[in-house]
Design an enzyme around this catalytic site. Structure first.
Site, PDB file in Angstrom:
ATOM      1  CG  HIS A 163      -3.059 -11.222  78.248  1.00 56.34           C
ATOM      2  ND1 HIS A 163      -4.010 -10.935  79.200  1.00 56.34           N
ATOM      3  CD2 HIS A 163      -3.219 -12.539  77.950  1.00 56.34           C
ATOM      4  CE1 HIS A 163      -4.698 -12.032  79.484  1.00 56.34           C
ATOM      5  NE2 HIS A 163      -4.241 -13.008  78.725  1.00 56.34           N
ATOM      6  CG  ASP A 395     -22.432 -11.485  60.381  1.00 57.87           C
ATOM      7  OD1 ASP A 395     -21.728 -10.978  59.480  1.00 57.87           O
ATOM      8  OD2 ASP A 395     -23.603 -11.872  60.195  1.00 57.87           O
TER       9      ASP A 395
END
Length: 452
Positions: A163, A395
């Site tokens: 993070h 995608d």
């Protein structure tokens, strides 16, 4: 069973410039946070031959091209042993671990919404490379990738990252950029400019001039970097709950029409009603299985990019989120009007923190670590993700993901939240709970929506 096909390391092109980034106080706040783990499953009838000869080369090429513009992800977090401040650094030769694997597990089980054994997901997640210990510092790798084939059924993409390198806005922008490059077979020219990262740390103004250093002095002694948290998923089950737009609107109406005293809620939003509904359902679940009563906590993060002075560009890469805290006794959460009370509480926290005085949104930034330290984590619901980051847009040339799983919620008691795969106005809520509590929650969640 999952079998590794290939392990390799992928680096940005040789021409990539070296980069050193100091940690701002926003970055420093996440020093000891567990790695972020995400899984995307794609329904794509791919043969082993196509995977080996086409997908693997395309993945390697697209990762390299994406890293050319997201260099910190290919580098290391430099954790000094002396008094120096930590930083993120990319040097020529740095690279990312990429694993290719094959599985004969049940794809439909992994991509379902019902409760599933959390242990089943970990074979599809990459582990961060081992920490390198030097005399002056530790080099802590930032990103790892795994791509797994389910022959003639689908493919999964697993990512693990620290993070400290950036919040969801930053890491999801990398994911989408990588997916676009893989799909179109190009380089930076195929990307929307809004995805290209901006690294200028001078844009972050430290309110007191020394918050980052104070955070470092407070947090460094607690940093352990048990990087993969392998045991946190024991006895956990994962499930996804879809909150339909119609249900969200009914919950908003319920709050607006409630008889809760002084019902002047500042912020009746999709976020507040969804968070409050899940929080109250969890409180009722805890009560139903006999867990001890007491104070319950809700923690969520807000993006400060647009709220800095001056505002930061949306493509600023790094951490720029801060924590918000709400708490109520469980006995209050589960009362008849507990939902309306909880919506109002969360709304007031948001209003006070972000809108009441826009010039002082960072007024309590120095206290963030101590505020977190006062929380009882085993009685806390956190929030991971946001509907603003549509992971179902990623995608790779195989169509929209069939399922997204935020695996990190196994470690911290968070709920995940994102747009639904099938409707931008519906939400997907992910939870990871012991089986008995998950069963109780599922019934309470479903029955509550049925009578709204």
């Amino acid at each position: 069973m999952v079998t590794v096909v290939e392990r390799c390391r992928v680096a940005p092109p040789d021409a990539a410039a070296e980069l050193s980034l100091p940690l701002t106080f926003f970055d420093m706040f996440w020093l000891d946070f567990h790695p972020i783990q995400r899984l995307l499953f794609y329904e794509f009838p791919c043969s082993e031959s196509h995977f080996i000869h086409t997908i693997i080369p395309n993945i390697k090429t697209s990762v390299a091209r994406a890293l050319q513009h997201f260099l910190p992800l290919a580098g290391n977090f430099i954790y000094p042993s002396g008094l120096q401040m930590p930083q993120i650094q990319f040097n020529n030769g740095d690279s990312v671990s990429v694993v290719f694997a094959e599985s004969d597990d049940d794809f439909s089980y992994l991509t379902a919404n019902h409760a599933r054994d959390a242990r089943k997901f970990y074979p599809y997640l990459p582990e961060l490379s081992p920490i390198i210990n030097l005399s002056s510092c530790r080099l802590i790798p930032i990103l790892a990738v795994q791509v797994t084939l389910f022959p003639n059924i689908g493919v999964s993409i697993g990512l693990t990252n620290h993070h400290v390198v950036g919040d969801a806005s930053s890491t999801v922008s990398f994911l989408k950029s990588w997916a676009e490059i893989c799909k179109l077979g190009g380089g930076v020219e195929c990307l929307d400019s809004k995805f290209l990262p901006l690294y200028d740390r001078c844009l972050i103004k430290d309110p007191n001039g020394d918050i980052a250093k104070k955070y470092w002095n407070q947090l460094r002694k607690d940093v352990s970097y048990d990087s993969n948290h392998q045991n946190d998923h024991e006895n956990k089950f994962r499930a996804t709950f879809v909150m339909k737009e119609a249900n969200i609107q009914k919950l908003k109406n319920l709050v607006a029409n409630s008889e809760e005293p002084n019902n002047s809620c500042h912020h009746i939003s999709t976020f507040t009603v969804t968070s409050a509904y899940v929080w109250t359902c969890l409180a009722k679940s805890s009560a139903s299985i006999g867990e001890d009563d007491g104070m319950e906590y809700f923690i969520f993060a807000a993006d400060f990019r647009a709220r800095m002075n001056p505002p930061l560009p949306a493509n600023y890469f790094g951490n720029c989120v801060g924590p918000f805290f709400a708490k109520l006794p469980r006995s209050r959460l589960i009362e008849k009007d507990g939902f309306a009370v909880t919506v109002k509480l969360i709304g007031e926290v948001i209003y006070r923190g972000l809108y009441q005085n826009k010039e002082e949104v960072l007024k309590d930034v120095e206290d963030w670590p101590s505020q977190l330290g006062a929380v009882e984590w085993d009685r806390t619901l956190g929030m991971a993700g946001s509907p603003r980051f549509d992971v179902y847009d990623a995608d790779f040339g195989w169509g929209k993901p069939k399922k997204f799983e935020s695996i990190s919620i196994d470690h911290d008691g968070c709920m995940s939240l994102c747009k639904s795969r099938d409707s931008e106005k519906d939400l997907e809520i992910g939870l990871s709970l012991p089986k008995i509590k998950m069963n109780a929650f599922a019934t309470i969640f479903r029955d509550g929506l049925a009578i709204v």
